[in-house]
Design a protein around this motif. Structure first.
Motif, PDB file in Angstrom:
ATOM      1  N   ASP A  61     -11.584  -9.418  37.248  1.00  0.00           N
ATOM      2  CA  ASP A  61     -11.162  -9.368  35.844  1.00  0.00           C
ATOM      3  C   ASP A  61     -10.612 -10.727  35.406  1.00  0.00           C
ATOM      4  O   ASP A  61     -10.948 -11.232  34.338  1.00  0.00           O
ATOM      5  N   ILE A  62      -9.778 -11.305  36.256  1.00  0.00           N
ATOM      6  CA  ILE A  62      -9.179 -12.610  35.941  1.00  0.00           C
ATOM      7  C   ILE A  62     -10.246 -13.700  35.966  1.00  0.00           C
ATOM      8  O   ILE A  62     -10.295 -14.556  35.086  1.00  0.00           O
ATOM      9  N   ASP A  63     -11.131 -13.649  36.969  1.00  0.00           N
ATOM     10  CA  ASP A  63     -12.213 -14.636  37.051  1.00  0.00           C
ATOM     11  C   ASP A  63     -13.119 -14.565  35.835  1.00  0.00           C
ATOM     12  O   ASP A  63     -13.512 -15.592  35.278  1.00  0.00           O
ATOM     13  N   ASN A  64     -13.474 -13.360  35.392  1.00  0.00           N
ATOM     14  CA  ASN A  64     -14.329 -13.200  34.207  1.00  0.00           C
ATOM     15  C   ASN A  64     -13.622 -13.634  32.935  1.00  0.00           C
ATOM     16  O   ASN A  64     -14.249 -14.143  32.011  1.00  0.00           O
ATOM     17  N   CYS A  65     -12.326 -13.441  32.892  1.00  0.00           N
ATOM     18  CA  CYS A  65     -11.555 -13.814  31.705  1.00  0.00           C
ATOM     19  C   CYS A  65     -11.538 -15.335  31.524  1.00  0.00           C
ATOM     20  O   CYS A  65     -11.783 -15.831  30.433  1.00  0.00           O
ATOM     21  N   PHE A  66     -11.259 -16.068  32.590  1.00  0.00           N
ATOM     22  CA  PHE A  66     -11.075 -17.513  32.474  1.00  0.00           C
ATOM     23  C   PHE A  66     -12.291 -18.336  32.865  1.00  0.00           C
ATOM     24  O   PHE A  66     -12.401 -19.490  32.467  1.00  0.00           O
ATOM     25  N   GLY A  67     -13.195 -17.772  33.646  1.00  0.00           N
ATOM     26  CA  GLY A  67     -14.414 -18.496  34.014  1.00  0.00           C
ATOM     27  C   GLY A  67     -14.106 -19.858  34.585  1.00  0.00           C
ATOM     28  O   GLY A  67     -13.382 -19.991  35.552  1.00  0.00           O
ATOM     29  N   SER A  68     -14.628 -20.896  33.965  1.00  0.00           N
ATOM     30  CA  SER A  68     -14.411 -22.265  34.441  1.00  0.00           C
ATOM     31  C   SER A  68     -13.313 -22.977  33.657  1.00  0.00           C
ATOM     32  O   SER A  68     -13.204 -24.193  33.710  1.00  0.00           O
ATOM     33  N   GLU A  69     -12.517 -22.226  32.925  1.00  0.00           N
ATOM     34  CA  GLU A  69     -11.436 -22.809  32.126  1.00  0.00           C
ATOM     35  C   GLU A  69     -10.283 -23.278  33.015  1.00  0.00           C
ATOM     36  O   GLU A  69     -10.115 -22.815  34.136  1.00  0.00           O
ATOM     37  N   PHE A  70      -9.488 -24.182  32.491  1.00  0.00           N
ATOM     38  CA  PHE A  70      -8.242 -24.592  33.123  1.00  0.00           C
ATOM     39  C   PHE A  70      -7.116 -24.065  32.250  1.00  0.00           C
ATOM     40  O   PHE A  70      -6.700 -24.725  31.291  1.00  0.00           O
ATOM     41  N   PRO A  71      -6.640 -22.846  32.548  1.00  0.00           N
ATOM     42  CA  PRO A  71      -5.664 -22.226  31.653  1.00  0.00           C
ATOM     43  C   PRO A  71      -4.318 -22.938  31.655  1.00  0.00           C
ATOM     44  O   PRO A  71      -3.920 -23.556  32.635  1.00  0.00           O
ATOM     45  N   THR A  72      -3.651 -22.819  30.532  1.00  0.00           N
ATOM     46  CA  THR A  72      -2.305 -23.343  30.351  1.00  0.00           C
ATOM     47  C   THR A  72      -1.322 -22.230  30.685  1.00  0.00           C
ATOM     48  O   THR A  72      -1.508 -21.090  30.278  1.00  0.00           O
ATOM     49  N   TYR A  73      -0.277 -22.566  31.415  1.00  0.00           N
ATOM     50  CA  TYR A  73       0.769 -21.603  31.742  1.00  0.00           C
ATOM     51  C   TYR A  73       1.874 -21.717  30.704  1.00  0.00           C
ATOM     52  O   TYR A  73       2.252 -22.822  30.309  1.00  0.00           O
ATOM     53  N   PHE A  74       2.392 -20.579  30.260  1.00  0.00           N
ATOM     54  CA  PHE A  74       3.508 -20.581  29.326  1.00  0.00           C
ATOM     55  C   PHE A  74       4.395 -19.386  29.623  1.00  0.00           C
ATOM     56  O   PHE A  74       3.913 -18.319  29.988  1.00  0.00           O
ATOM     57  N   GLU A  75       5.691 -19.567  29.458  1.00  0.00           N
ATOM     58  CA  GLU A  75       6.629 -18.465  29.632  1.00  0.00           C
ATOM     59  C   GLU A  75       7.679 -18.507  28.535  1.00  0.00           C
ATOM     60  O   GLU A  75       7.970 -19.580  27.979  1.00  0.00           O
ATOM     61  N   ALA A  76       8.213 -17.325  28.219  1.00  0.00           N
ATOM     62  CA  ALA A  76       9.203 -17.214  27.145  1.00  0.00           C
ATOM     63  C   ALA A  76      10.095 -16.013  27.413  1.00  0.00           C
ATOM     64  O   ALA A  76       9.734 -15.103  28.161  1.00  0.00           O
ATOM     65  N   ILE A  91      -6.549 -19.002  20.680  1.00  0.00           N
ATOM     66  CA  ILE A  91      -6.584 -18.547  22.064  1.00  0.00           C
ATOM     67  C   ILE A  91      -7.935 -17.890  22.325  1.00  0.00           C
ATOM     68  O   ILE A  91      -8.317 -16.958  21.632  1.00  0.00           O
ATOM     69  N   LYS A  92      -8.662 -18.400  23.340  1.00  0.00           N
ATOM     70  CA  LYS A  92      -9.963 -17.805  23.630  1.00  0.00           C
ATOM     71  C   LYS A  92      -9.955 -16.951  24.895  1.00  0.00           C
ATOM     72  O   LYS A  92     -10.913 -16.231  25.139  1.00  0.00           O
ATOM     73  N   ALA A  93      -8.886 -16.985  25.681  1.00  0.00           N
ATOM     74  CA  ALA A  93      -8.710 -16.093  26.824  1.00  0.00           C
ATOM     75  C   ALA A  93      -7.223 -16.048  27.155  1.00  0.00           C
ATOM     76  O   ALA A  93      -6.541 -17.067  27.058  1.00  0.00           O
ATOM     77  N   MET A  94      -6.747 -14.871  27.546  1.00  0.00           N
ATOM     78  CA  MET A  94      -5.315 -14.740  27.786  1.00  0.00           C
ATOM     79  C   MET A  94      -5.005 -13.659  28.812  1.00  0.00           C
ATOM     80  O   MET A  94      -5.631 -12.601  28.827  1.00  0.00           O
ATOM     81  N   LEU A  95      -4.038 -13.955  29.652  1.00  0.00           N
ATOM     82  CA  LEU A  95      -3.397 -12.963  30.505  1.00  0.00           C
ATOM     83  C   LEU A  95      -1.924 -13.010  30.145  1.00  0.00           C
ATOM     84  O   LEU A  95      -1.281 -14.050  30.302  1.00  0.00           O
ATOM     85  N   ILE A  96      -1.398 -11.916  29.606  1.00  0.00           N
ATOM     86  CA  ILE A  96       0.031 -11.849  29.299  1.00  0.00           C
ATOM     87  C   ILE A  96       0.654 -10.798  30.199  1.00  0.00           C
ATOM     88  O   ILE A  96       0.096  -9.711  30.382  1.00  0.00           O
ATOM     89  N   PHE A  97       1.791 -11.131  30.779  1.00  0.00           N
ATOM     90  CA  PHE A  97       2.475 -10.254  31.714  1.00  0.00           C
ATOM     91  C   PHE A  97       3.919 -10.120  31.258  1.00  0.00           C
ATOM     92  O   PHE A  97       4.630 -11.108  31.104  1.00  0.00           O
ATOM     93  N   VAL A  98       4.341  -8.881  31.017  1.00  0.00           N
ATOM     94  CA  VAL A  98       5.692  -8.603  30.536  1.00  0.00           C
ATOM     95  C   VAL A  98       6.488  -8.006  31.687  1.00  0.00           C
ATOM     96  O   VAL A  98       6.070  -7.009  32.288  1.00  0.00           O
ATOM     97  N   LYS A 115      -2.257 -11.232  18.561  1.00  0.00           N
ATOM     98  CA  LYS A 115      -3.634 -10.999  18.094  1.00  0.00           C
ATOM     99  C   LYS A 115      -4.098 -11.948  16.985  1.00  0.00           C
ATOM    100  O   LYS A 115      -5.227 -12.422  17.024  1.00  0.00           O
ATOM    101  N   PRO A 116      -3.281 -12.262  15.968  1.00  0.00           N
ATOM    102  CA  PRO A 116      -3.777 -13.141  14.900  1.00  0.00           C
ATOM    103  C   PRO A 116      -4.171 -14.546  15.374  1.00  0.00           C
ATOM    104  O   PRO A 116      -4.886 -15.252  14.676  1.00  0.00           O
ATOM    105  N   MET A 123     -10.534 -11.284  21.939  1.00  0.00           N
ATOM    106  CA  MET A 123     -10.284  -9.875  21.656  1.00  0.00           C
ATOM    107  C   MET A 123     -11.404  -8.968  22.185  1.00  0.00           C
ATOM    108  O   MET A 123     -11.196  -7.774  22.327  1.00  0.00           O
ATOM    109  N   ASN A 124     -12.551  -9.530  22.505  1.00  0.00           N
ATOM    110  CA  ASN A 124     -13.675  -8.741  23.028  1.00  0.00           C
ATOM    111  C   ASN A 124     -13.804  -8.899  24.536  1.00  0.00           C
ATOM    112  O   ASN A 124     -14.866  -9.243  25.039  1.00  0.00           O
TER     113      ASN A 124
END
Length: 169
Positions: A61-76, A91-98, A115-116, A123-124
């Protein structure tokens, strides 16, 4: 036994190798570089998403989400911080963990706030979420990996005047 019986042998070692956290380089906008601290936080996030998650996610799931991207890490610590970070980005791909034993309405509120700022691609099928009951000291409440759409950078002065200076007639 009849002719259609099939023995299924599973090698546990091979199974768990396929389900280990993915290795992604994590770009840190604060450091303006790829840094080890962000890589450790990113790997902890992926591990939590795969193994300490109330929602079932797998490595593919994570591999398909990000593919060959180099994701940015962010926390808040709050949804307001998340929105401030995302408001001028696509945002074109995201993993958010609460984390921290959230209520489902709180998780939904975070998703609705983000979402906006997501593309249709995100979103797909490229929007993953997770949450945990654990409240780990020193770990931010909202942790994310984001693949951002590159914004075109145009030099406005050169675009306005391709010759570089005004020529009087």
């Amino acid at each position: 036994m009849d002719d259609h019986d099939i023995d299924l042998i599973i090698d546990d070692e091979d199974f768990w190798q396929e389900h280990e956290p993915s290795e992604y380089e994590a770009y840190c906008e604060e450091c303006e570089a790829y840094c080890e601290e962000c890589k450790e936080k990113k790997n902890k996030l992926i591990n939590d998403a795969l193994h300490n998650n109330l929602t079932h996610l797998e490595k593919c799931d994570i591999d398909n989400c990000f593919g060959s991207e180099f994701p940015t890490y962010f926390e808040a610590e709050s949804i307001a911080e998340v929105v401030d970070y995302a408001k001028n980005k696509k945002i074109k791909a995201m993993l958010i963990f609460v984390g921290g034993n959230p209520q489902m309405s709180e998780v939904q509120e975070a998703v609705d706030a983000i979402k906006p700022y997501c593309t249709a691609e995100c979103m797909n099928g490229k929007f993953l979420l997770g949450c945990t009951e654990e409240d780990i000291e020193g770990v931010a409440r909202y942790r994310m990996l984001l693949a951002l759409e590159q914004q075109p950078q145009a030099d406005s002065q050169e675009a306005d005047n391709e010759f570089g200076e005004d020529i009087p007639f």
